[in-house]
Design an enzyme around this catalytic site. Structure first.
Site, short mmCIF file in Angstrom:
data_model
loop_
_atom_site.label_atom_id
_atom_site.label_comp_id
_atom_site.label_asym_id
_atom_site.label_seq_id
_atom_site.Cartn_x
_atom_site.Cartn_y
_atom_site.Cartn_z
N PHE A 151 1.20 -64.24 1.56
CA PHE A 151 2.34 -63.32 1.55
C PHE A 151 3.11 -63.53 2.84
O PHE A 151 2.55 -63.42 3.93
CB PHE A 151 1.90 -61.85 1.43
CG PHE A 151 3.07 -60.93 1.29
CD1 PHE A 151 3.67 -60.74 0.04
CD2 PHE A 151 3.61 -60.28 2.38
CE1 PHE A 151 4.78 -59.90 -0.10
CE2 PHE A 151 4.71 -59.45 2.26
CZ PHE A 151 5.29 -59.24 1.01
N ASP A 236 1.08 -67.35 10.34
CA ASP A 236 1.67 -66.04 10.08
C ASP A 236 0.61 -64.99 10.42
O ASP A 236 -0.32 -64.76 9.67
CB ASP A 236 2.09 -65.95 8.60
CG ASP A 236 2.70 -64.59 8.26
OD1 ASP A 236 2.48 -63.63 9.01
OD2 ASP A 236 3.38 -64.49 7.21
N LYS A 273 4.47 -55.87 12.56
CA LYS A 273 3.55 -54.74 12.32
C LYS A 273 3.08 -54.04 13.60
O LYS A 273 3.83 -53.27 14.17
CB LYS A 273 2.39 -55.21 11.46
CG LYS A 273 2.88 -55.57 10.03
CD LYS A 273 1.76 -55.61 9.05
CE LYS A 273 2.15 -56.05 7.67
NZ LYS A 273 2.64 -54.97 6.82
C1 LIG Z 1 1.18 -61.90 6.50
C2 LIG Z 1 2.49 -61.21 6.35
N1 LIG Z 1 3.62 -61.87 6.62
C3 LIG Z 1 4.82 -61.29 6.50
C4 LIG Z 1 4.94 -59.98 6.08
C5 LIG Z 1 6.29 -59.36 5.95
O1 LIG Z 1 6.45 -58.42 6.96
P1 LIG Z 1 7.62 -57.32 6.85
O2 LIG Z 1 7.26 -56.43 5.71
O3 LIG Z 1 7.61 -56.63 8.18
O4 LIG Z 1 8.88 -58.06 6.60
C6 LIG Z 1 3.79 -59.25 5.77
C7 LIG Z 1 3.89 -57.87 5.29
O5 LIG Z 1 2.97 -57.30 4.75
C8 LIG Z 1 2.53 -59.88 5.90
O6 LIG Z 1 1.39 -59.23 5.61
#
Ligand SMILES: Cc1ncc(COP(=O)(O)O)c(C=O)c1O
Length: 431
Positions: A151, A236, A273
């Site tokens: 994700f 990520d 986050k």
């Molecule tokens: C691993 C990862 N990358 C990117 C995102 C996207 O983050 P945002 O919702 O702050 O755009 C998330 C959100 O849950 C995530 O868990």
């Protein structure tokens, strides 16, 4: 000097029992893009939140790994108040000290490089996609390989990078230049590399995909592949990062004590986050040789790295350090995980598996739990979460079968034990 109590008076435990009227406002005026639980929250303190009916919940979801210090932490409140008296926002046409100091701190925690600030996780990833495009542009390389069940966010490039059909459905045609291969499968990654490939992006622990950590040899193998093919390796760490696993980034925890991993560094890391502890912030760190690729005028965002955001993020890091919350994440994470594994052995018809690192734990439910109440059109994860809500615990579903525990990093052992007690109460009621 005002006291904290004067600045932030304790909210009343019951504000107004107006669940239906708030839901009505949402139904009429808010785009219905989220599936929401029937809970209207009013305030929180530490690891607990209260709803408008006066019910208290132990918050083991922490706003999806955001509230690193829990709710209403006085250090965050004070930093917000004090900084907002001086400067909330300036444009990135100008310098201010806290952006520079926060970047310096993140570089100290990751490695030699530089940092770009944005507002969210997906925006941090977007920056990395642009970095990759810039890096490969003159050679005609642009493709980024990601993994199935990953994700990476909800923008058009974010959903093209994300390896989950359900987030892309209806939004085709997808942004070109992304391809997915199975996670934790080095051979599949090797085979997928083409002359057009420029980068690989993975999560250290897949979060939304169901809390699946990468083993050390996978990360080391990805680094080798990237070196061999002159690719950028992106981690990520939006969800798994910020000391949740006991180290700043999850790859650092995964590679701890592994021989040959001492010098491991990705080429870039995306963060968000917990970075702002609830203040919306995102950032990416990029390794020194590539740190100046995005030169003046190539990338930007109005709110990125604001005085208010950076001051709060520095305060979050300071509290994590002072209160040794990385150690707490390890210690309380182990307590929670072992407690859940014990429940798995006791209630195998309810809990199938428990996995994760530190305070990022996935609880996989057994398939077809016989007595699970609730609307059968909803997933088991949602129905189990509803039972936990009734019993006073918040968790975060991931897919149809998994609940995530992503509590504040300062969750106490007593509160973790209380959470386990409530989860056992719910599980035992189903057998
Ligand atoms: C691993 C990862 N990358 C990117 C995102 C996207 O983050 P945002 O919702 O702050 O755009 C998330 C959100 O849950 C995530 O868990």
């Amino acid at each position: 000097m005002q006291t904290m109590r004067e600045i932030v008076p304790t909210p009343p435990s019951v504000i107004r029992n107006d669940v239906a009227s708030v839901q009505n406002l949402f139904q009429k005026h808010v785009v219905p893009s989220y599936g929401r639980f029937d809970i209207v929250l009013s305030h929180g303190l530490g690891s607990y939140v209260h709803d408008v009916t006066g019910k208290r919940y132990l918050d083991l979801g922490a706003g999806i790994a955001v509230n690193a210090l829990g709710h209403a932490h006085p250090a965050i409140t004070e930093a917000l108040i004090e900084q907002s008296r001086r400067l909330v926002h300036i444009s990135n046409f100008y310098y201010h000290e806290s952006q520079g100091r926060l970047a310096q701190r993140l570089v100290q925690l990751i490695g030699p490089g530089k940092v770009f600030f944005g507002n969210s996780g997906v925006e941090a990833n977007e920056g990395l996609f642009k970095l990759a495009r810039k890096f490969g542009h003159d050679e005609g390389r642009f493709e980024i390989i990601t993994t199935i069940n990953s994700f990476h966010g909800r923008t058009l490039a974010g959903i093209a990078a994300t390896g989950q059909e359900k987030v892309r459905k209806g939004f085709e045609p997808l942004v070109p230049g992304f391809r997915q291969v199975p996670y934790n499968d080095l051979e599949a990654m090797r085979e997928a590399i083409s002359p057009a490939t420029i980068a690989i992006m993975v999560e250290g622990i897949q979060g939304e995909g169901g809390v699946t950590p990468a083993p050390p040899e996978y990360l080391l193998g990805l680094r080798r592949l990237c070196n061999e093919h002159k690719l950028l390796l992106f981690m990520d760490e939006v969800q798994a990062g910020h000391f949740r696993t006991g180290r700043f980034q999850s790859y650092q925890r995964i590679l701890e004590g592994i021989s040959g991993a001492e010098d491991f560094l990705p080429d870039a890391v995306s963060m968000a986050k917990s970075l702002g502890g609830g203040f919306p912030m995102g950032a990416f760190w990029v390794r020194a040789p590539y740190a100046d690729l995005l030169g003046s005028g190539t990338h930007g965002t109005t709110y990125g790295g604001s005085p208010l955001g950076c001051t709060v993020a520095l305060k979050v890091l300071e509290v994590i350090d002072k209160e040794k919350l990385a150690d707490n994440a390890r210690k309380v994470g182990t307590l929670l995980k072992e407690g859940l594994q014990c429940l798995q052995r006791k209630y195998p018809s309810i809990i199938r598996n428990v996995r994760g690192l530190g305070l990022m734990i996935g609880l996989e439910l057994a398939p077809d739990i016989a007595n699970l109440p609730g609307d059968a059109t909803r997933t088991q994860a949602v129905r189990f979460a509803n039972l936990l809500h009734a019993a006073g615990v918040l968790t975060i579903p991931a897919g149809a079968q998994i609940l995530r525990l992503l509590p504040p990093l300062n969750l106490s052992e007593d509160d973790a034990k209380q959470g386990l007690k409530i989860i056992e109460q719910v599980a035992s009621g189903l057998v």
